[in-house]
Design a protein around this motif. Structure first.
Motif, PDB file in Angstrom:
ATOM      1  N   ASP A 111       0.810  -1.216   0.000  1.00  0.00           N
ATOM      2  CA  ASP A 111       0.000   0.000   0.000  1.00  0.00           C
ATOM      3  C   ASP A 111       0.843   1.266   0.000  1.00  0.00           C
ATOM      4  OD1 ASP A 111      -2.643  -1.298   0.389  1.00  0.00           O
ATOM      5  OD2 ASP A 111      -1.680  -1.997   2.232  1.00  0.00           O
ATOM      6  N   ILE A 112       1.927   1.255   0.800  1.00  0.00           N
ATOM      7  CA  ILE A 112       2.741   2.478   0.895  1.00  0.00           C
ATOM      8  C   ILE A 112       4.223   2.084   1.003  1.00  0.00           C
ATOM      9  CG2 ILE A 112       2.308   2.689   3.428  1.00  0.00           C
ATOM     10  CD1 ILE A 112       2.727   5.637   0.985  1.00  0.00           C
ATOM     11  N   THR A 113       5.021   2.551   0.055  1.00  0.00           N
ATOM     12  CA  THR A 113       6.433   2.157  -0.025  1.00  0.00           C
ATOM     13  C   THR A 113       7.328   3.384   0.045  1.00  0.00           C
ATOM     14  OG1 THR A 113       5.912   0.220  -1.373  1.00  0.00           O
ATOM     15  CG2 THR A 113       8.162   1.034  -1.505  1.00  0.00           C
ATOM     16  N   ALA A 114       8.359   3.321   0.896  1.00  0.00           N
ATOM     17  CA  ALA A 114       9.329   4.419   0.989  1.00  0.00           C
ATOM     18  C   ALA A 114      10.465   4.189  -0.001  1.00  0.00           C
ATOM     19  CB  ALA A 114       9.883   4.496   2.412  1.00  0.00           C
ATOM     20  N   LEU A 115      10.884   5.280  -0.653  1.00  0.00           N
ATOM     21  CA  LEU A 115      12.021   5.215  -1.575  1.00  0.00           C
ATOM     22  C   LEU A 115      13.270   5.557  -0.779  1.00  0.00           C
ATOM     23  CD1 LEU A 115      10.482   7.218  -4.575  1.00  0.00           C
ATOM     24  CD2 LEU A 115      10.425   4.753  -4.199  1.00  0.00           C
ATOM     25  N   GLY A 116      14.090   4.571  -0.470  1.00  0.00           N
ATOM     26  CA  GLY A 116      15.238   4.796   0.412  1.00  0.00           C
ATOM     27  C   GLY A 116      16.532   5.088  -0.338  1.00  0.00           C
ATOM     28  N   GLY A 117      17.535   5.552   0.420  1.00  0.00           N
ATOM     29  CA  GLY A 117      18.869   5.793  -0.136  1.00  0.00           C
ATOM     30  C   GLY A 117      18.808   6.760  -1.308  1.00  0.00           C
ATOM     31  N   PHE A 118      19.459   6.384  -2.410  1.00  0.00           N
ATOM     32  CA  PHE A 118      19.495   7.275  -3.569  1.00  0.00           C
ATOM     33  C   PHE A 118      18.215   7.201  -4.400  1.00  0.00           C
ATOM     34  CE2 PHE A 118      24.253   7.114  -3.176  1.00  0.00           C
ATOM     35  CZ  PHE A 118      24.427   8.483  -3.054  1.00  0.00           C
ATOM     36  N   THR A 119      17.298   6.263  -4.089  1.00  0.00           N
ATOM     37  CA  THR A 119      16.198   6.059  -5.030  1.00  0.00           C
ATOM     38  C   THR A 119      15.282   7.287  -5.149  1.00  0.00           C
ATOM     39  OG1 THR A 119      14.977   4.826  -3.345  1.00  0.00           O
ATOM     40  CG2 THR A 119      16.137   3.534  -4.971  1.00  0.00           C
ATOM     41  N   SER A 120      15.022   7.992  -4.010  1.00  0.00           N
ATOM     42  CA  SER A 120      14.125   9.146  -4.126  1.00  0.00           C
ATOM     43  C   SER A 120      14.834  10.280  -4.871  1.00  0.00           C
ATOM     44  CB  SER A 120      13.645   9.613  -2.751  1.00  0.00           C
ATOM     45  OG  SER A 120      14.693  10.168  -2.010  1.00  0.00           O
TER      46      SER A 120
END
Ligand code: NDP
Length: 344
Positions: free
Chosen positions: A92-101
């Motif tokens: 449902d809800i995913t965080a974009l971590g590290g360099f991904t965001s």
């Protein structure tokens, strides 16, 4: 269900991890082979809030490594494919971590809604930057007084001030009331725009700001080659290493200089997961990046929307909201070790 998209901190570390998991073919493979590799859903977990609520989550390794940053098409594909996998997995809800965001924003991936046959639904993703900004601000407010720094009088430098997290930190510090804000980044115009919107803050280059600051908040990815003249720093000086990767402790090691890993939270109890082992957390069973924790908090709160999205949209009201929920569910911002804060 919450999701976390992460990646290894280096190609070397990714290969070692592959070897430890028995993927010898990957461990022996070269960078080209890794560039072609698809994302992997590597772990599923169950997490219980201090309120008693239990949620399910999954960790997706995008199989991106920082050595791919200059291969723009590869970096872009890695992020979008990992997002597609998260969506296909029903998260449902995913965080974009590290360099991904950062890749997502810098490469303007909002234009790329369709990946293979999947139409990406942006509501299912968050950068996690609102919680990260709130955690960094807590770290300043809770630890500066321990070092005898009075924030009402202190000069607080924000390196990366014009960025998404940095501008939010500046707005928070302005509301809190600090002696003076020192604004640092490479490009002048976004800093001038920030200064105008704040109605305060002095724009300085990095070396000047470091010489004047009692507190330095680092929220920029800095080159490995960066050198800090520790002799010119004020003592005591509190440094919050909020960038990624976290590489300041060796560069700024000196008596009276206290470096704290920024944007890290500790959960109230151990989580039976492996994913933070590779992130070099001191307590990998309960410490994590604040951006990852944001996805958990949103899931605990049944807020299934892109809470942190785009650039410079973080408001004080959203920081208050995520901060209150963070505390309630059992997250605590990482602080200085008592021994360190008493040492100097
Ligand atoms: P943005 O891209 O929005 O902002 C980056 C800021 O840093 C800009 O102000 C940019 O301005 C500045 N900057 C970049 N390079 C330098 C440099 N060499 N010297 C001085 N300033 C520089 O990024 P975010 O706000 O989204 O993220 C900031 C950092 O926080 C990143 O390193 C990110 O990886 C990290 N992060 C950490 C998290 C955690 O630990 N929990 C979670 C999320 C993000 P300019 O280009 O003009 O220099």
């Amino acid at each position: 269900m919450f999701g976390l998209i992460g990646h290894s901190t280096s190609f070397e570390e990714a290969r070692a991890k592959a070897r430890s998991l028995g993927y010898d073919e990957y461990a022996d493979g070269d960078l080209d082979m890794w560039c072609a590799a698809p994302p992997q859903l590597v772990e599923k977990v169950q997490v219980t809030s201090r309120t008693g609520k239990t949620i399910q989550g999954a960790y997706i390794d995008s199989v991106f490594v920082p050595e791919m940053l200059r291969r723009f098409k590869t970096a872009k594909r890695k992020v979008l494919k990992a997002m597609e996998l998260a969506q296909r997995s029903g998260i449902d809800i995913t965080a974009l971590g590290g360099f991904t965001s950062i890749i997502f924003e810098d490469m303007n991936l909002l234009r790329e809604e369709r990946v293979s046959a999947v139409q990406l639904d942006w509501q299912r993703f968050t950068t996690g930057n609102t919680h990260t900004a709130w955690v960094v601000c807590q770290q300043v407010e809770e630890n500066a007084p321990k070092l005898g720094i009075d924030l009402a009088q202190a000069r607080v430098a924000v390196v990366g001030a014009s960025g998404d997290i940095g501008s939010a930190v500046c707005r928070w510090m302005q509301r809190r009331g600090v002696g003076e804000l020192l604004l640092v980044a490479r490009r002048p115009q976004p800093l001038v725009d920030l200064q105008t919107s704040l109605g305060e803050g002095r724009i300085l280059d990095l070396d000047e700001a470091l010489r004047e600051a009692d507190v330095v908040v680092w929220v920029a990815s800095l080159p490995q080659s960066l050198q800090i003249d520790t002799a010119s720093l004020r003592k005591p000086c509190l440094m919050i290493d909020g960038g990624y990767p976290k590489n300041l402790d060796s560069k700024a090691a000196a008596d009276g200089v206290h470096v704290l890993k920024g944007g890290i939270v500790e959960f109230w109890q151990d989580i039976g997961w492996q994913m933070m082992e590779v992130a070099e957390m001191a307590k990998p069973q309960r410490q994590m990046f604040a951006c990852f924790a944001e996805a958990m908090i949103l899931d605990f709160e049944d807020i299934h929307t892109n809470f942190s999205w785009g650039r410079n949209n973080i408001t004080l009201a959203l920081m208050d909201q995520i901060g209150e929920a963070s505390r309630r569910h059992g997250f605590q911002a990482l602080g200085l070790e008592p021994a360190t804060s008493q040492a100097h």
